[in-house]
Design a protein around this motif. Structure first.
Motif, PDB file in Angstrom:
ATOM      1  N   ARG A  45      -8.724   4.151  -8.233  1.00  0.00           N
ATOM      2  CA  ARG A  45      -8.087   4.322  -6.919  1.00  0.00           C
ATOM      3  C   ARG A  45      -8.847   5.335  -6.058  1.00  0.00           C
ATOM      4  O   ARG A  45      -9.044   5.130  -4.863  1.00  0.00           O
ATOM      5  CB  ARG A  45      -6.631   4.740  -7.101  1.00  0.00           C
ATOM      6  CG  ARG A  45      -5.731   3.584  -7.577  1.00  0.00           C
ATOM      7  CD  ARG A  45      -4.469   4.083  -8.288  1.00  0.00           C
ATOM      8  NE  ARG A  45      -3.529   3.017  -8.574  1.00  0.00           N
ATOM      9  CZ  ARG A  45      -3.690   2.071  -9.485  1.00  0.00           C
ATOM     10  NH1 ARG A  45      -4.806   2.033 -10.201  1.00  0.00           N
ATOM     11  NH2 ARG A  45      -2.770   1.138  -9.691  1.00  0.00           N
ATOM     12  N   LYS A  49     -10.699   4.580  -2.497  1.00  0.00           N
ATOM     13  CA  LYS A  49     -10.366   5.329  -1.285  1.00  0.00           C
ATOM     14  C   LYS A  49     -11.602   6.011  -0.692  1.00  0.00           C
ATOM     15  O   LYS A  49     -11.647   6.302   0.503  1.00  0.00           O
ATOM     16  CB  LYS A  49      -9.276   6.363  -1.583  1.00  0.00           C
ATOM     17  CG  LYS A  49      -7.901   5.744  -1.843  1.00  0.00           C
ATOM     18  CD  LYS A  49      -6.815   6.793  -1.986  1.00  0.00           C
ATOM     19  CE  LYS A  49      -6.429   7.373  -0.634  1.00  0.00           C
ATOM     20  NZ  LYS A  49      -5.248   8.255  -0.717  1.00  0.00           N
ATOM     21  N   PHE A  75      -1.726  -1.184  -4.310  1.00  0.00           N
ATOM     22  CA  PHE A  75      -2.451   0.008  -3.863  1.00  0.00           C
ATOM     23  C   PHE A  75      -3.558  -0.387  -2.898  1.00  0.00           C
ATOM     24  O   PHE A  75      -3.762   0.267  -1.869  1.00  0.00           O
ATOM     25  CB  PHE A  75      -3.043   0.745  -5.069  1.00  0.00           C
ATOM     26  CG  PHE A  75      -3.784   2.001  -4.701  1.00  0.00           C
ATOM     27  CD1 PHE A  75      -3.127   3.218  -4.643  1.00  0.00           C
ATOM     28  CD2 PHE A  75      -5.149   1.966  -4.408  1.00  0.00           C
ATOM     29  CE1 PHE A  75      -3.809   4.378  -4.290  1.00  0.00           C
ATOM     30  CE2 PHE A  75      -5.832   3.113  -4.049  1.00  0.00           C
ATOM     31  CZ  PHE A  75      -5.165   4.323  -3.992  1.00  0.00           C
ATOM     32  N   ASP A  78      -1.880  -1.428   0.449  1.00  0.00           N
ATOM     33  CA  ASP A  78      -1.255  -0.294   1.144  1.00  0.00           C
ATOM     34  C   ASP A  78      -2.283   0.676   1.719  1.00  0.00           C
ATOM     35  O   ASP A  78      -2.047   1.319   2.748  1.00  0.00           O
ATOM     36  CB  ASP A  78      -0.320   0.466   0.195  1.00  0.00           C
ATOM     37  CG  ASP A  78       0.907  -0.350  -0.188  1.00  0.00           C
ATOM     38  OD1 ASP A  78       1.155  -1.385   0.453  1.00  0.00           O
ATOM     39  OD2 ASP A  78       1.605   0.057  -1.140  1.00  0.00           O
ATOM     40  N   ASN A  79      -3.426   0.803   1.038  1.00  0.00           N
ATOM     41  CA  ASN A  79      -4.434   1.777   1.462  1.00  0.00           C
ATOM     42  C   ASN A  79      -5.643   1.133   2.131  1.00  0.00           C
ATOM     43  O   ASN A  79      -6.591   1.839   2.498  1.00  0.00           O
ATOM     44  CB  ASN A  79      -4.890   2.597   0.252  1.00  0.00           C
ATOM     45  CG  ASN A  79      -3.800   3.496  -0.288  1.00  0.00           C
ATOM     46  OD1 ASN A  79      -3.621   4.611   0.181  1.00  0.00           O
ATOM     47  ND2 ASN A  79      -3.060   3.014  -1.287  1.00  0.00           N
ATOM     48  N   ASN A  80      -5.596  -0.185   2.258  1.00  0.00           N
ATOM     49  CA  ASN A  80      -6.686  -0.935   2.895  1.00  0.00           C
ATOM     50  C   ASN A  80      -8.038  -0.600   2.258  1.00  0.00           C
ATOM     51  O   ASN A  80      -9.008  -0.237   2.939  1.00  0.00           O
ATOM     52  CB  ASN A  80      -6.729  -0.635   4.400  1.00  0.00           C
ATOM     53  CG  ASN A  80      -7.657  -1.584   5.146  1.00  0.00           C
ATOM     54  OD1 ASN A  80      -7.839  -2.736   4.730  1.00  0.00           O
ATOM     55  ND2 ASN A  80      -8.242  -1.121   6.238  1.00  0.00           N
ATOM     56  N   VAL A  81      -8.090  -0.704   0.932  1.00  0.00           N
ATOM     57  CA  VAL A  81      -9.319  -0.405   0.194  1.00  0.00           C
ATOM     58  C   VAL A  81      -9.713  -1.608  -0.650  1.00  0.00           C
ATOM     59  O   VAL A  81      -8.923  -2.527  -0.878  1.00  0.00           O
ATOM     60  CB  VAL A  81      -9.147   0.841  -0.704  1.00  0.00           C
ATOM     61  CG1 VAL A  81      -8.896   2.080   0.140  1.00  0.00           C
ATOM     62  CG2 VAL A  81      -8.025   0.636  -1.725  1.00  0.00           C
TER      63      VAL A  81
END
Length: 331
Positions: A45, A49, A75, A78-81
């Motif tokens: 993660r 990021k 994840f 939600d975090n655009n990764v």
């Protein structure tokens, strides 16, 4: 009106060619083993990021680890990764080959492999069967060999790459009893990492060894630790002078871990290594809240090993060769 020097400074900063370059690092294609939980999941993660394409390798993605796959997908959304999961059982060469081939096919390259998969066991050494030790060695050591054999041909072909090994301070620092099989396996993996590093530098491939200390929270190491198969011998230890010893070890560990010890520091350290320019990455990074002495011992060990290489005329193995430049020149 602003003073002229100050006005000139502002105009220079506003000029497009003068803007400071923020977060300038190469976007890497990364695969990390054992990424369903603990260090692996946190690191996957954190790297995503940081702007990298990360393949979190997990076994049984359609079975017992399906929830972890869904968590990774959530994840990423939600975090655009760019965090992806891939089926990879480090106990199977065929599985490792298939996963790595897919990653390369999808991206035409693969830049970083992170050896993180591992398993802990806890209990008196005598009570573990030889078969249990062999299985633990397979998960913690042979797994890295399977993944290396799958990925290194691509890294050698590229003339550039990074291999990160998640070792353990137990390989060189203080080692309390009841963790002998795990400690022995991690020491073996660390030894493999050191020698592999020297066999890859001339191919333009870097190595960094991450050395976490004991974290009693934030991972599932102790919660999911295996136990000895020979319960009779465990009972004999419990009925003898080592009665209650398992709890003594757990409490002892917990007593030296600072209350603010954050397991995410390991993931942060790996991100920093990946983002460091080629040729400047550290050989070892210690993240040890308990200060068990591994950093001191490893400093001596690594210096002695380096000195021997210099004495026998192999000092060039201590730094990765910029082989990509040579390959481009020859093309």
């Amino acid at each position: 009106m602003a003073a002229l020097p100050e006005l000139f400074r502002i105009l220079i900063l506003l000029h497009p060619k003068s803007k400071p370059e923020m977060n300038k690092h190469t976007k890497n294609i990364i695969v990390i083993t054992g990424a369903s939980s603990g260090f692996g999941a946190l690191t996957a993660r954190a790297l995503a990021k940081a702007g990298h394409t990360v393949y979190a390798s997990i076994r049984e993605t359609k079975g017992r680890n399906a929830p972890q796959v869904e968590e990774a997908k959530k994840f990423a959304k939600d975090n655009n990764v760019d965090l992806r999961t891939i089926e990879l059982d480090v106990a199977s060469q065929a599985s490792a080959d298939a996963a790595i081939q897919k990653i390369i096919a999808d991206n035409k390259r693969l830049d970083v492999v992170i050896h993180n998969a591992g398993h802990m066991v806890f209990g008196p050494a005598e009570a573990f069967t030889p078969e249990q030790l062999a299985k633990l060695y397979d998960v913690n050591v042979l797994s890295t060999q399977r993944v290396n054999r799958a990925i290194l041909p691509q890294l050698r072909k590229q003339g550039k790459g990074l291999v990160i090994w998640v070792s353990s301070s137990s390989a060189a620092g203080g080692t309390p009893p009841y963790l002998a099989p795990y400690f022995a396996a991690k020491a073996a993996m660390d030894a493999m990492a050191v020698i592999y590093a020297r066999e890859l530098t001339r191919w333009g491939i870097e190595t960094s060894i991450i050395v976490p200390g004991a974290f009693t929270g934030g991972t599932n190491h102790f919660a999911h630790a295996g136990s000895p198969a020979d319960k009779t011998r465990v009972a004999e230890y419990e009925a003898g002078p080592y009665a209650g010893f398992a709890e003594q070890v757990r409490k002892g560990f917990a007593s030296i871990v600072p209350p603010d010890a954050d397991v995410s520091a390991v993931a942060d350290a790996i991100v920093k290594v990946v983002n460091t320019p080629f040729g400047k990455r550290p050989f070892r990074v210690h993240i040890d809240p308990t200060q068990d002495g591994a950093e001191v011992v490893n400093a001596v060990l690594d210096r002695v090993r380096a000195e021997l290489l210099r004495r026998i005329g192999l000092g060039d193995l201590l730094a990765p060769r910029h082989l990509t430049t040579e390959l481009q020149s020859a093309a």
